[in-house]
Design a protein around this motif. Sequence first.
Motif, PDB file in Angstrom:
ATOM      1  N   UNK A  17     -22.064 -48.621 -43.725  1.00 26.47           N
ATOM      2  CA  UNK A  17     -20.936 -47.919 -44.331  1.00 26.47           C
ATOM      3  C   UNK A  17     -20.850 -48.363 -45.787  1.00 26.47           C
ATOM      4  N   UNK A  18     -20.947 -47.387 -46.685  1.00 25.29           N
ATOM      5  CA  UNK A  18     -20.955 -47.667 -48.119  1.00 25.29           C
ATOM      6  C   UNK A  18     -19.763 -46.974 -48.794  1.00 25.29           C
ATOM      7  N   UNK A  19     -19.270 -47.614 -49.873  1.00 25.73           N
ATOM      8  CA  UNK A  19     -18.235 -46.977 -50.693  1.00 25.73           C
ATOM      9  C   UNK A  19     -18.588 -47.172 -52.158  1.00 25.73           C
ATOM     10  N   UNK A  20     -18.763 -46.054 -52.841  1.00 30.81           N
ATOM     11  CA  UNK A  20     -19.147 -46.094 -54.259  1.00 30.81           C
ATOM     12  C   UNK A  20     -20.388 -46.958 -54.501  1.00 30.81           C
ATOM     13  N   UNK A  21     -21.348 -46.837 -53.591  1.00 29.87           N
ATOM     14  CA  UNK A  21     -22.600 -47.554 -53.746  1.00 29.87           C
ATOM     15  C   UNK A  21     -22.579 -48.999 -53.305  1.00 29.87           C
TER      16      UNK A  21
END
Length: 220
Positions: A117-121
């Motif tokens: 799970x990624x957020x903004x890279x």
Amino acid sequence: MIVNTAGGITGGDRYTLQASAHGGTSLTLTTQAAERAYRAQAGEVGHVSTRLSVASGARLHWLPQELILFENCALKRQLEVTLADAAEFLMVEPVVFGRTAMAETLHDIRFNDRIKIMRNGCPLYLDGMDLVGNAAAHIARAGIANGANAMASLVWVSHSAASELNILRKMLPPTAGASLIAEDVLVIRHLASDSFALRRDLIPVLDHLTNNSLPISWRL
């Protein structure tokens, strides 16, 4: 609701799913029934790849029912989730190590599972499991599963995560635990004796997190 028309996964099968929730929308994805990983031929592996994206201001619930592993299965599974700022995400991934009612024991399997799970890279949650060979012997060890025959990983990304931590802990049995790994990322690990006990314990938690909108296919 996703329907697996093949009835189960075996060696050589390849399944790919992509879904997106755009800004201001709410999307819940579940399955019609439990998924099954069946016996594979020598040298063959089944592949399941899921990619989800959630835009800012959107909410996505990834709520598949149990994955049941069968003797001699060979499965490689990957879940990749991309979140924008102010995106909310809830996932649960239940896994059953053979059907207790059928006295199934897994002595020879290959199961490779990855969740990213990624957020903004940047990574929010990275998880991996490799079970090769005698799974029953592995999960019998006290430091792994202490004989539990079913497990679930739950991740909730929400601005409300911290305020709900103590409430969720009170809802869990002694074989489960909840932690904050970031201010807005809550993770639950859950072990159970069988799939029925796992589902019985998960339903109140999922009902709470979905504001009592859990899909009807999840009911006991």
